[in-house]
Design a protein around this motif. Structure first.
Motif, PDB file in Angstrom:
ATOM      1  N   ASP A  29      -1.441  -5.021  -1.721  1.00  0.00           N
ATOM      2  CA  ASP A  29      -1.651  -5.533  -0.371  1.00  0.00           C
ATOM      3  C   ASP A  29      -1.793  -7.046  -0.449  1.00  0.00           C
ATOM      4  O   ASP A  29      -2.672  -7.566  -1.145  1.00  0.00           O
ATOM      5  N   ALA A  30      -0.949  -7.764   0.274  1.00  0.00           N
ATOM      6  CA  ALA A  30      -0.899  -9.228   0.181  1.00  0.00           C
ATOM      7  C   ALA A  30      -2.224  -9.898   0.526  1.00  0.00           C
ATOM      8  O   ALA A  30      -2.487 -11.011   0.069  1.00  0.00           O
ATOM      9  N   GLN A  31      -3.080  -9.239   1.312  1.00  0.00           N
ATOM     10  CA  GLN A  31      -4.338  -9.871   1.701  1.00  0.00           C
ATOM     11  C   GLN A  31      -5.240 -10.164   0.494  1.00  0.00           C
ATOM     12  O   GLN A  31      -6.118 -11.018   0.563  1.00  0.00           O
ATOM     13  N   TYR A  32      -5.002  -9.474  -0.610  1.00  0.00           N
ATOM     14  CA  TYR A  32      -5.798  -9.703  -1.814  1.00  0.00           C
ATOM     15  C   TYR A  32      -5.125 -10.668  -2.794  1.00  0.00           C
ATOM     16  O   TYR A  32      -5.620 -10.874  -3.904  1.00  0.00           O
ATOM     17  N   TRP A  33      -4.000 -11.239  -2.380  1.00  0.00           N
ATOM     18  CA  TRP A  33      -3.235 -12.094  -3.278  1.00  0.00           C
ATOM     19  C   TRP A  33      -2.917 -13.440  -2.624  1.00  0.00           C
ATOM     20  O   TRP A  33      -1.843 -14.004  -2.810  1.00  0.00           O
ATOM     21  N   GLY A  34      -3.877 -13.963  -1.847  1.00  0.00           N
ATOM     22  CA  GLY A  34      -3.769 -15.313  -1.309  1.00  0.00           C
ATOM     23  C   GLY A  34      -2.974 -15.444  -0.026  1.00  0.00           C
ATOM     24  O   GLY A  34      -2.611 -16.554   0.355  1.00  0.00           O
ATOM     25  N   LEU A  38       3.641   0.922 -19.013  1.00  0.00           N
ATOM     26  CA  LEU A  38       2.438   1.748 -18.956  1.00  0.00           C
ATOM     27  C   LEU A  38       1.185   0.910 -18.734  1.00  0.00           C
ATOM     28  O   LEU A  38       0.127   1.433 -18.401  1.00  0.00           O
ATOM     29  N   LEU A  39       1.259  -0.397 -18.897  1.00  0.00           N
ATOM     30  CA  LEU A  39       0.123  -1.274 -18.640  1.00  0.00           C
ATOM     31  C   LEU A  39      -0.063  -1.539 -17.156  1.00  0.00           C
ATOM     32  O   LEU A  39      -1.018  -2.192 -16.751  1.00  0.00           O
ATOM     33  N   TYR A  40       0.809  -1.003 -16.325  1.00  0.00           N
ATOM     34  CA  TYR A  40       0.938  -1.432 -14.938  1.00  0.00           C
ATOM     35  C   TYR A  40       0.365  -0.449 -13.931  1.00  0.00           C
ATOM     36  O   TYR A  40       0.276  -0.739 -12.762  1.00  0.00           O
ATOM     37  N   THR A  41      -0.060   0.742 -14.366  1.00  0.00           N
ATOM     38  CA  THR A  41      -0.192   1.851 -13.419  1.00  0.00           C
ATOM     39  C   THR A  41      -1.578   2.118 -12.872  1.00  0.00           C
ATOM     40  O   THR A  41      -1.713   2.923 -11.970  1.00  0.00           O
ATOM     41  N   SER A  42      -2.637   1.516 -13.383  1.00  0.00           N
ATOM     42  CA  SER A  42      -3.979   1.854 -12.915  1.00  0.00           C
ATOM     43  C   SER A  42      -4.397   0.957 -11.769  1.00  0.00           C
ATOM     44  O   SER A  42      -4.688  -0.216 -11.958  1.00  0.00           O
ATOM     45  N   PRO A  43      -4.433   1.482 -10.535  1.00  0.00           N
ATOM     46  CA  PRO A  43      -4.783   0.640  -9.401  1.00  0.00           C
ATOM     47  C   PRO A  43      -6.244   0.211  -9.448  1.00  0.00           C
ATOM     48  O   PRO A  43      -7.109   0.974  -9.866  1.00  0.00           O
ATOM     49  N   SER A  44      -6.506  -1.009  -9.025  1.00  0.00           N
ATOM     50  CA  SER A  44      -7.885  -1.455  -8.852  1.00  0.00           C
ATOM     51  C   SER A  44      -8.387  -0.936  -7.506  1.00  0.00           C
ATOM     52  O   SER A  44      -7.592  -0.496  -6.670  1.00  0.00           O
ATOM     53  N   PRO A  45      -9.692  -0.967  -7.231  1.00  0.00           N
ATOM     54  CA  PRO A  45     -10.211  -0.456  -5.960  1.00  0.00           C
ATOM     55  C   PRO A  45      -9.605  -1.136  -4.749  1.00  0.00           C
ATOM     56  O   PRO A  45      -9.570  -0.544  -3.670  1.00  0.00           O
ATOM     57  N   ARG A  46      -9.105  -2.365  -4.876  1.00  0.00           N
ATOM     58  CA  ARG A  46      -8.575  -3.052  -3.715  1.00  0.00           C
ATOM     59  C   ARG A  46      -7.122  -2.705  -3.418  1.00  0.00           C
ATOM     60  O   ARG A  46      -6.587  -3.079  -2.381  1.00  0.00           O
ATOM     61  N   ASP A  47      -6.438  -2.016  -4.338  1.00  0.00           N
ATOM     62  CA  ASP A  47      -5.056  -1.626  -4.102  1.00  0.00           C
ATOM     63  C   ASP A  47      -5.050  -0.283  -3.377  1.00  0.00           C
ATOM     64  O   ASP A  47      -5.383   0.745  -3.955  1.00  0.00           O
ATOM     65  N   THR A  48      -4.681  -0.291  -2.126  1.00  0.00           N
ATOM     66  CA  THR A  48      -4.718   0.926  -1.316  1.00  0.00           C
ATOM     67  C   THR A  48      -3.415   1.081  -0.555  1.00  0.00           C
ATOM     68  O   THR A  48      -2.617   0.173  -0.461  1.00  0.00           O
ATOM     69  N   ARG A  49      -3.258   2.241   0.047  1.00  0.00           N
ATOM     70  CA  ARG A  49      -2.102   2.463   0.914  1.00  0.00           C
ATOM     71  C   ARG A  49      -2.477   2.247   2.361  1.00  0.00           C
ATOM     72  O   ARG A  49      -1.650   2.408   3.216  1.00  0.00           O
TER      73      ARG A  49
END
Length: 218
Positions: free
Chosen positions: A182-187, A207-218
């Motif tokens: 979500d762009a709101q968390y990326w400036g 495989l280093l790319y797949t674990s979402p942080s709590p701020r990455d949502t749908r």
């Protein structure tokens, strides 16, 4: 140190090339048809070549690159559109991206390159989260199948009616992963969710790319 190069399909005003430059990657060329975005990138990125309409390109004739990026048109996948999906005239251009990747890799194989040295090694795809549910999940399934087909792989996972916000596919010499950001968390001062899918066509780096942080949502 070897220079990593990139080609940008559906380039717009050069979002992927700008990100590349900030990460030490050299954008060599772009494909775009709209005159104003082309003028913007010619002004801001004067060293980048422009090749125009993706449907008129052949991967074997383009300068080989390590990475091919593309955010194919989203109108037919978006929940705000008519939802014709990948069969739509605009979003169906995703298949041109796959064609160019295959053509470039086939040309490199004919040159005698192999393994990690076949270009492009990496591919990325960006689109709206509506792709997860378009045609009851069938369109995102097709995206995964087409990218896997670059290496001759088939997938046999059960198709959900809506795909999760993050996932991965792994083989011995191939990995693919996607996440929603979500762009709101990326400036950027707006909510703007997008799928970012990356594929390593010769290894497991995705495989280093797949674990979402709590701020990455749908």
């Amino acid at each position: 140190m070897r220079i990593i190069t990139m080609g940008s399909l559906f380039d717009g005003i050069g979002g992927f090339p700008l990100a590349a430059i900030h990460n030490g990657i050299v954008p060599l060329w772009a494909s775009e048809i709209e005159p104003f975005p082309i003028r913007v990138t010619m002004e801001r990125l004067p060293g980048m070549l422009h090749y125009g309409d993706i449907t008129k390109l052949h991967g074997a004739l383009l300068p080989p690159v390590d990475i091919i990026c593309g955010g194919s048109p989203c109108q037919d996948l978006s929940v705000a559109g008519k939802r014709t999906g990948l069969s739509g005239e605009r979003s169906g251009l995703f298949m041109e991206q796959i064609r160019i990747i295959k053509e470039m890799r086939d040309a490199d194989l004919l040159r005698g390159r192999s393994g990690l040295h076949v270009r492009p090694r990496f591919a990325t795809w960006e689109n709206v989260p509506g792709a997860f549910s378009s045609n009851k999940g069938a369109d995102f399934q097709s995206v995964l199948e087409e990218i896997c087909s670059v290496k001759g792989y088939e997938i046999h996972t059960a198709r959900p009616e809506r795909w999760p916000a993050a996932g991965e596919i792994v083989a011995d010499d191939f990995s693919l992963a996607w996440r929603v950001f979500d762009a709101q968390y990326w400036g950027v001062p707006q909510r703007r969710k997008r799928i970012y899918l990356v594929a390593d066509l010769a290894g497991g780096s995705c495989l280093l790319y797949t674990s979402p942080s709590p701020r990455d949502t749908r």
